[in-house]
Design a protein around this motif. Structure first.
Motif, PDB file in Angstrom:
ATOM      1  N   TYR A   1      43.352  49.903  39.344  1.00  0.00           N
ATOM      2  CA  TYR A   1      44.363  49.087  40.204  1.00  0.00           C
ATOM      3  C   TYR A   1      43.352  48.181  41.053  1.00  0.00           C
ATOM      4  CZ  TYR A   1      47.880  51.697  38.045  1.00  0.00           C
ATOM      5  OH  TYR A   1      48.807  52.256  37.315  1.00  0.00           O
ATOM      6  N   PHE A   2      41.971  48.302  40.864  1.00  0.00           N
ATOM      7  CA  PHE A   2      41.015  47.602  41.866  1.00  0.00           C
ATOM      8  C   PHE A   2      40.860  45.964  41.088  1.00  0.00           C
ATOM      9  CE2 PHE A   2      40.734  51.473  43.622  1.00  0.00           C
ATOM     10  CZ  PHE A   2      39.959  51.421  45.100  1.00  0.00           C
ATOM     11  N   HIS A   3      40.850  45.010  41.743  1.00  0.00           N
ATOM     12  CA  HIS A   3      40.721  43.665  41.362  1.00  0.00           C
ATOM     13  C   HIS A   3      39.135  43.685  41.445  1.00  0.00           C
ATOM     14  CE1 HIS A   3      41.638  39.806  40.309  1.00  0.00           C
ATOM     15  NE2 HIS A   3      41.167  39.313  41.183  1.00  0.00           N
ATOM     16  N   ASP A   4      38.723  42.565  40.431  1.00  0.00           N
ATOM     17  CA  ASP A   4      37.354  42.655  40.264  1.00  0.00           C
ATOM     18  C   ASP A   4      36.665  41.465  40.844  1.00  0.00           C
ATOM     19  OD1 ASP A   4      36.502  45.028  38.567  1.00  0.00           O
ATOM     20  OD2 ASP A   4      37.410  44.183  36.879  1.00  0.00           O
ATOM     21  N   GLY A   5      37.396  40.603  41.263  1.00  0.00           N
ATOM     22  CA  GLY A   5      36.967  39.372  42.156  1.00  0.00           C
ATOM     23  C   GLY A   5      36.638  38.220  41.065  1.00  0.00           C
ATOM     24  N   GLU A   6      35.375  37.675  41.038  1.00  0.00           N
ATOM     25  CA  GLU A   6      35.287  36.497  40.317  1.00  0.00           C
ATOM     26  C   GLU A   6      35.223  36.778  38.881  1.00  0.00           C
ATOM     27  OE1 GLU A   6      31.264  35.457  41.566  1.00  0.00           O
ATOM     28  OE2 GLU A   6      31.954  34.823  43.573  1.00  0.00           O
ATOM     29  N   GLU A   7      35.450  35.649  37.997  1.00  0.00           N
ATOM     30  CA  GLU A   7      35.759  35.778  36.561  1.00  0.00           C
ATOM     31  C   GLU A   7      34.407  36.546  35.882  1.00  0.00           C
ATOM     32  OE1 GLU A   7      36.739  33.019  32.626  1.00  0.00           O
ATOM     33  OE2 GLU A   7      36.849  32.353  34.829  1.00  0.00           O
ATOM     34  N   HIS A   8      33.306  36.030  36.208  1.00  0.00           N
ATOM     35  CA  HIS A   8      32.135  36.680  35.323  1.00  0.00           C
ATOM     36  C   HIS A   8      31.968  37.923  35.785  1.00  0.00           C
ATOM     37  CE1 HIS A   8      30.337  36.123  39.431  1.00  0.00           C
ATOM     38  NE2 HIS A   8      29.339  36.825  38.883  1.00  0.00           N
ATOM     39  N   SER A   9      32.490  38.736  36.768  1.00  0.00           N
ATOM     40  CA  SER A   9      32.216  39.992  37.167  1.00  0.00           C
ATOM     41  C   SER A   9      33.810  40.852  36.696  1.00  0.00           C
ATOM     42  CB  SER A   9      32.100  40.344  38.526  1.00  0.00           C
ATOM     43  OG  SER A   9      33.020  39.834  39.366  1.00  0.00           O
ATOM     44  N   SER A  10      34.733  40.235  36.087  1.00  0.00           N
ATOM     45  CA  SER A  10      35.934  40.765  35.736  1.00  0.00           C
ATOM     46  C   SER A  10      35.841  41.218  34.070  1.00  0.00           C
ATOM     47  CB  SER A  10      36.960  39.742  35.933  1.00  0.00           C
ATOM     48  OG  SER A  10      38.225  40.488  35.284  1.00  0.00           O
ATOM     49  N   LEU A  11      35.885  42.533  33.913  1.00  0.00           N
ATOM     50  CA  LEU A  11      35.977  42.908  32.471  1.00  0.00           C
ATOM     51  C   LEU A  11      37.247  42.438  32.055  1.00  0.00           C
ATOM     52  CD1 LEU A  11      34.548  44.894  30.528  1.00  0.00           C
ATOM     53  CD2 LEU A  11      35.924  46.625  31.370  1.00  0.00           C
ATOM     54  N   ALA A  12      38.246  42.206  32.398  1.00  0.00           N
ATOM     55  CA  ALA A  12      39.429  41.702  31.671  1.00  0.00           C
ATOM     56  C   ALA A  12      39.260  40.380  31.466  1.00  0.00           C
ATOM     57  CB  ALA A  12      40.628  41.622  32.971  1.00  0.00           C
ATOM     58  N   ALA A  13      38.509  39.477  31.963  1.00  0.00           N
ATOM     59  CA  ALA A  13      38.226  38.203  31.467  1.00  0.00           C
ATOM     60  C   ALA A  13      37.050  38.110  30.509  1.00  0.00           C
ATOM     61  CB  ALA A  13      37.727  37.341  32.648  1.00  0.00           C
ATOM     62  N   MET A  14      36.209  39.145  30.257  1.00  0.00           N
ATOM     63  CA  MET A  14      34.850  39.164  29.483  1.00  0.00           C
ATOM     64  C   MET A  14      34.869  40.172  28.376  1.00  0.00           C
ATOM     65  SD  MET A  14      32.858  37.042  30.720  1.00  0.00           S
ATOM     66  CE  MET A  14      33.706  35.986  32.208  1.00  0.00           C
ATOM     67  N   ILE A  15      35.952  40.842  28.469  1.00  0.00           N
ATOM     68  CA  ILE A  15      35.941  41.842  27.057  1.00  0.00           C
ATOM     69  C   ILE A  15      35.855  41.572  25.974  1.00  0.00           C
ATOM     70  CG2 ILE A  15      38.188  42.323  27.160  1.00  0.00           C
ATOM     71  CD1 ILE A  15      35.473  45.036  26.746  1.00  0.00           C
ATOM     72  N   GLY A  16      36.636  40.223  25.731  1.00  0.00           N
ATOM     73  CA  GLY A  16      36.901  39.392  24.323  1.00  0.00           C
ATOM     74  C   GLY A  16      35.615  39.254  23.653  1.00  0.00           C
ATOM     75  N   HIS A  17      34.505  38.862  24.605  1.00  0.00           N
ATOM     76  CA  HIS A  17      33.323  38.368  24.002  1.00  0.00           C
ATOM     77  C   HIS A  17      32.528  39.451  23.421  1.00  0.00           C
ATOM     78  CE1 HIS A  17      30.111  35.738  23.519  1.00  0.00           C
ATOM     79  NE2 HIS A  17      29.241  36.538  23.991  1.00  0.00           N
ATOM     80  N   ALA A  18      32.952  40.815  23.770  1.00  0.00           N
ATOM     81  CA  ALA A  18      32.231  41.938  23.372  1.00  0.00           C
ATOM     82  C   ALA A  18      32.623  42.066  21.707  1.00  0.00           C
ATOM     83  CB  ALA A  18      32.566  43.128  24.036  1.00  0.00           C
TER      84      ALA A  18
END
Length: 298
Positions: A213-230
């Motif tokens: 429930y903690f927001h990660d801020g910017e897109e490049h530091s958001s796992l929700a936005a970046m996990i697809g690349h893994a």
């Protein structure tokens, strides 16, 4: 009847201690009331217009709310224990006006003073069992303070690990490593290290569920936005020629599937594939889930 009321108060204290134990110290962290509070605040924040600003406050605000709830219920529970026996089972200091106050007010006052370990001494238990019970409240108050500090010190390292993984994936997305660059020993080490980081995040979501429930801020530091690349890196690694690269890619793919399972079982409840779960994860955190750019050509 007096003892029945005291038992109700003791039960309220035990419910609070159980919730504190399952939130902070149980290996799987199946908190009860705390999870309900955090989930409710998260859903409420998502419905507000200024969603971006409010969601960023949900994690810290939820922790403060949960700690306040624990403190309130502990104080209230012990006050209920004292209340039926007030003032007859207590001794008041000479000249104190406390005995003239309503029993409920005196009970709340004594409970607050005791849980804060102030030890003012103007109201003291006189009966033997109360003289044993009252110090226990002080111990619970000290444990609550210690647990709160420990909670904060545990949550933020977990958030750091999650954000570090997200930034690593963002850098890899921007670097666009080619399939030839991945098909080597260095590529195997890269995929293996990513698998290890994903496993760490998976464990964090299990043991520190409130970190979700903690927001990660910017897109490049958001796992929700970046996990697809893994997932893209794992897919390309599985088609490599070197067996060690394929093995590392399988480890990364398995770690991602395990992470998706934890996210779906504990938070999202989609019942879908890992790709669908990660899309729901991104949407829940206000991030568009678009297919990341694949690695560059050979």
């Amino acid at each position: 009847m007096k003892w029945l009321v005291s038992v109700v108060g003791a039960g309220l204290v035990m419910v609070t201690l159980r919730d504190l134990f399952h939130t902070l110290w149980h290996p799987t962290r199946h908190g009860g009331l705390s999870r309900l509070v955090m989930t409710a605040l998260w859903r409420l924040a998502k419905r507000l217009r200024s969603r971006g600003r409010v969601v960023g406050l949900v994690g810290p605000l939820a922790m403060v709310t949960v700690v306040g709830m624990w403190a309130f219920t502990v104080v209230l529970g012990w006050a209920i224990v004292y209340w039926p026996h007030m003032p007859g089972a207590f001794t008041f200091s000479p000249g104190s006006k406390a005995a003239r106050e309503p029993a409920v007010l005196d009970s709340l006052y004594l409970s607050l003073v005791t849980v804060a370990t102030l030890g003012l001494g103007d109201i003291a238990p006189d009966e033997g069992w109360l003289r044993l019970v009252s110090p226990l409240e002080a111990l619970v108050g000290f444990a609550l303070l210690t647990a709160t500090v420990s909670w904060v010190l545990e949550i933020y390292p977990a958030l750091t690990r999650r954000r570090v993984l997200a930034i690593r994936l963002a850098l890899l997305r921007d670097a666009r490593p080619t399939e030839r660059q991945l098909d080597c020993t260095a590529g195997a080490l890269l995929l293996d290290s990513l698998a290890t980081d994903v496993v760490r995040v998976r464990i964090d979501f299990t043991q520190y569920a409130e970190a979700y429930y903690f927001h990660d801020g910017e897109e490049h530091s958001s796992l929700a936005a970046m996990i697809g690349h893994a997932a893209v890196l794992a897919r390309h690694g599985r088609s490599a020629r070197l067996p060690e690269v394929r093995l590392a890619a399988d480890l990364l793919s398995g770690a991602l599937d395990d992470l998706a399972t934890v996210l779906d079982e504990r938070f999202l409840h989609t019942g879908g594939t890992p790709s669908e779960v990660f899309a729901a994860y991104a949407a829940d955190h206000g991030r568009p889930f678009t297919p990341p750019r694949p690695p560059g050509p050979r």
